[in-house]
Design a protein around this motif. Structure first.
Motif, PDB file in Angstrom:
ATOM      1  N   ARG A  81       0.850  -1.195   0.016  1.00 33.30           N
ATOM      2  CA  ARG A  81      -0.197  -0.110   0.042  1.00 33.30           C
ATOM      3  C   ARG A  81       0.847   1.382   0.102  1.00 33.30           C
ATOM      4  NH1 ARG A  81      -4.111   0.779   4.661  1.00 33.30           N
ATOM      5  NH2 ARG A  81      -2.018   0.425   5.966  1.00 33.30           N
ATOM      6  N   GLU A  82       1.878   1.149   0.772  1.00 31.31           N
ATOM      7  CA  GLU A  82       2.914   2.403   0.868  1.00 31.31           C
ATOM      8  C   GLU A  82       3.315   2.733  -0.407  1.00 31.31           C
ATOM      9  OE1 GLU A  82       5.267   1.476   4.153  1.00 31.31           O
ATOM     10  OE2 GLU A  82       3.616   1.688   5.566  1.00 31.31           O
ATOM     11  N   ARG A  83       3.663   1.730  -1.242  1.00 36.41           N
ATOM     12  CA  ARG A  83       4.142   1.975  -2.672  1.00 36.41           C
ATOM     13  C   ARG A  83       3.052   2.302  -3.815  1.00 36.41           C
ATOM     14  NH1 ARG A  83       8.210  -3.323  -3.586  1.00 36.41           N
ATOM     15  NH2 ARG A  83       8.861  -3.513  -1.396  1.00 36.41           N
ATOM     16  N   GLY A  84       1.818   2.490  -3.227  1.00 37.15           N
ATOM     17  CA  GLY A  84       0.738   2.975  -4.038  1.00 37.15           C
ATOM     18  C   GLY A  84      -0.045   1.956  -4.791  1.00 37.15           C
ATOM     19  N   VAL A  85       0.101   0.671  -4.370  1.00 36.26           N
ATOM     20  CA  VAL A  85      -0.630  -0.393  -5.098  1.00 36.26           C
ATOM     21  C   VAL A  85      -2.029  -0.657  -4.276  1.00 36.26           C
ATOM     22  CG1 VAL A  85      -0.483  -2.867  -5.622  1.00 36.26           C
ATOM     23  CG2 VAL A  85       1.611  -1.622  -5.628  1.00 36.26           C
ATOM     24  N   THR A  86      -2.844  -0.563  -5.017  1.00 34.82           N
ATOM     25  CA  THR A  86      -4.272  -0.935  -4.339  1.00 34.82           C
ATOM     26  C   THR A  86      -4.398  -2.479  -4.175  1.00 34.82           C
ATOM     27  OG1 THR A  86      -5.021   0.707  -5.548  1.00 34.82           O
ATOM     28  CG2 THR A  86      -7.022  -0.844  -4.602  1.00 34.82           C
ATOM     29  N   VAL A  87      -4.771  -2.911  -3.051  1.00 39.77           N
ATOM     30  CA  VAL A  87      -4.714  -4.433  -2.411  1.00 39.77           C
ATOM     31  C   VAL A  87      -6.200  -5.048  -2.142  1.00 39.77           C
ATOM     32  CG1 VAL A  87      -4.004  -6.038  -0.797  1.00 39.77           C
ATOM     33  CG2 VAL A  87      -2.271  -4.013  -1.510  1.00 39.77           C
ATOM     34  N   VAL A  88      -6.674  -5.957  -2.670  1.00 39.08           N
ATOM     35  CA  VAL A  88      -8.020  -6.562  -2.395  1.00 39.08           C
ATOM     36  C   VAL A  88      -7.454  -8.038  -1.628  1.00 39.08           C
ATOM     37  CG1 VAL A  88      -9.901  -7.806  -3.259  1.00 39.08           C
ATOM     38  CG2 VAL A  88      -9.151  -5.777  -4.279  1.00 39.08           C
ATOM     39  N   LEU A  89      -7.665  -8.249  -0.484  1.00 37.85           N
ATOM     40  CA  LEU A  89      -7.453  -9.323   0.380  1.00 37.85           C
ATOM     41  C   LEU A  89      -8.632 -10.085   0.802  1.00 37.85           C
ATOM     42  CD1 LEU A  89      -4.812 -10.067   2.172  1.00 37.85           C
ATOM     43  CD2 LEU A  89      -6.054  -8.735   4.051  1.00 37.85           C
ATOM     44  N   VAL A  90      -8.531 -11.340   0.401  1.00 39.22           N
ATOM     45  CA  VAL A  90      -9.725 -11.966   0.641  1.00 39.22           C
ATOM     46  C   VAL A  90      -9.283 -12.740   2.099  1.00 39.22           C
ATOM     47  CG1 VAL A  90     -10.878 -14.307   0.366  1.00 39.22           C
ATOM     48  CG2 VAL A  90     -10.495 -12.630  -1.531  1.00 39.22           C
ATOM     49  N   THR A  91      -9.796 -12.845   3.209  1.00 42.13           N
ATOM     50  CA  THR A  91      -9.334 -13.337   4.451  1.00 42.13           C
ATOM     51  C   THR A  91     -10.516 -13.910   5.215  1.00 42.13           C
ATOM     52  OG1 THR A  91      -8.001 -12.924   6.405  1.00 42.13           O
ATOM     53  CG2 THR A  91      -9.410 -11.168   5.750  1.00 42.13           C
ATOM     54  N   HIS A  92     -10.273 -14.924   6.008  1.00 39.78           N
ATOM     55  CA  HIS A  92     -10.990 -15.554   7.063  1.00 39.78           C
ATOM     56  C   HIS A  92     -10.770 -14.981   8.512  1.00 39.78           C
ATOM     57  CE1 HIS A  92     -13.347 -18.077   4.515  1.00 39.78           C
ATOM     58  NE2 HIS A  92     -12.226 -18.824   3.907  1.00 39.78           N
ATOM     59  N   PHE A  93      -9.635 -14.130   8.436  1.00 38.96           N
ATOM     60  CA  PHE A  93      -9.229 -13.714   9.758  1.00 38.96           C
ATOM     61  C   PHE A  93      -9.635 -12.453  10.138  1.00 38.96           C
ATOM     62  CE2 PHE A  93      -5.846 -16.760   8.329  1.00 38.96           C
ATOM     63  CZ  PHE A  93      -6.217 -17.817   9.259  1.00 38.96           C
ATOM     64  N   MET A  94     -10.454 -12.386  11.136  1.00 35.90           N
ATOM     65  CA  MET A  94     -11.123 -10.842  11.443  1.00 35.90           C
ATOM     66  C   MET A  94      -9.974 -10.053  12.124  1.00 35.90           C
ATOM     67  SD  MET A  94     -13.678 -10.730  10.159  1.00 35.90           S
ATOM     68  CE  MET A  94     -13.428 -11.748   8.805  1.00 35.90           C
ATOM     69  N   ASP A  95      -9.026 -10.602  12.805  1.00 33.94           N
ATOM     70  CA  ASP A  95      -8.126  -9.910  13.532  1.00 33.94           C
ATOM     71  C   ASP A  95      -7.131  -9.232  12.038  1.00 33.94           C
ATOM     72  OD1 ASP A  95      -6.844 -12.316  12.793  1.00 33.94           O
ATOM     73  OD2 ASP A  95      -5.436 -12.251  14.369  1.00 33.94           O
ATOM     74  N   GLU A  96      -6.904  -9.893  11.195  1.00 30.44           N
ATOM     75  CA  GLU A  96      -6.132  -9.308  10.017  1.00 30.44           C
ATOM     76  C   GLU A  96      -6.718  -8.377   9.348  1.00 30.44           C
ATOM     77  OE1 GLU A  96      -4.173 -12.428   8.007  1.00 30.44           O
ATOM     78  OE2 GLU A  96      -5.425 -12.034   5.940  1.00 30.44           O
TER      79      GLU A  96
END
Ligand SMILES: Nc1ncnc2c1ncn2[C@@H]1O[C@H](COP(=O)(O)OP(=O)(O)OP(=O)(O)O)[C@@H](O)[C@H]1O
Ligand SMILES: [Mg+2]
Length: 240
Positions: A177-192
């Protein structure tokens, strides 16, 4: 804000059963956007449609201003994807994998620099089968970035990692993200999701049942944590 992904009423069925049943979402430039939801909810199907790897049946989809249905080739050059079932040949070495992936792109990053940046240089001659799970994930991140993408799709990147490797991976995702990339993250971890995501969508049975910042979802569910909010939100649809 500029939308990197605009999804309207997206539909996708396998045989007769709908996996995506009218999904509407917007992902803005530069954010880490989470997708959560029960097994079989349609998360991977959604990621595959956005990445141009699967054709939706209905609705509209714009990714980086392009339509994955008609501009697939251009889009594949602009997206980095780490897929849920990702695998490489056992015998391939770290450096070979990076060089091979770089060759798929018209304007790749310098694969040696990517290898250095992600701490893989010391393991450049290690074969894929001999990497631990955490190093495999690190390689998959590097492979997702070697094409110099503007958008990275990560499907359950941290599943199977030990807590330390998971935290390390969080740092790597923030770095994207700091490098300006947009990230879509599928996750089952709510802390994450709580630690990483600027916003997230909860998907259940092919529908978006909630969307917003982690804080907004916690407030919406009247909960004290995102994990409890997730249970409240998904139970509500169970009862419908
Ligand atoms: N290739 C396929 N052929 C037929 N049905 C499929 C296929 N891929 C997915 N499905 C079905 O579509 C629905 C959504 O699956 P999908 O893999 O998108 O869910 P998911 O949210 O990623 O689940 P998980 O959390 O288990 O990864 C499920 O009912 C699944 O069985
Ligand atoms: Mg999945």
């Amino acid at each position: 804000m500029t939308a990197i992904i605009e999804i309207n009423e997206l539909r996708k069925s396998y045989k007769s059963s709908p996996a995506l049943d009218g999904v509407t979402l917007r992902v803005e430039r530069g954010e880490i956007f989470g997708i959560a939801g029960p097994n079989g909810a349609g998360k991977t199907t959604l990621v595959e449609c956005v990445s141009g790897l699967r054709q939706a049946d209905g609705g509209t989809l714009r990714v980086l201003g392009l339509d994955p249905r008609t501009d697939r080739r251009v889009l594949l050059q602009l997206i980095g994807a780490q897929l849920q079932e990702a695998a490489l040949p056992d015998a391939i070495k770290v450096a070979e994998a990076l060089r091979m992936y770089a060759s798929f792109y018209d304007k790749p990053a310098d694969w040696r620099a990517v290898m250095d940046e992600w701490g893989l240089a010391d393991r450049k001659n290690v074969r894929f089968a001999n990497l631990s799970g955490g190093w495999k994930q690190r390689l998959f991140i590097a492979l997702a970035l070697v094409g110099n993408p503007k958008l990275v799709m990560l499907d359950e990147l941290t599943t199977g990692l030990d807590p330390a490797a998971r935290r390390t991976t969080w740092g790597l995702i923030r770095e994207m993200r700091e490098r300006g990339v947009t990230v879509v993250l599928v996750t089952h971890f709510m802390d994450e999701a709580e630690a990483l995501c600027d916003r997230l969508a909860v998907i259940d049975r092919g529908h978006v049942i909630a969307e917003g910042t982690p804080r907004a979802l916690i407030d919406k569910a009247g909960s004290d944590s995102l994990e409890n909010a997730y249970f409240t939100l998904t139970e509500r649809t169970e009862a419908v």
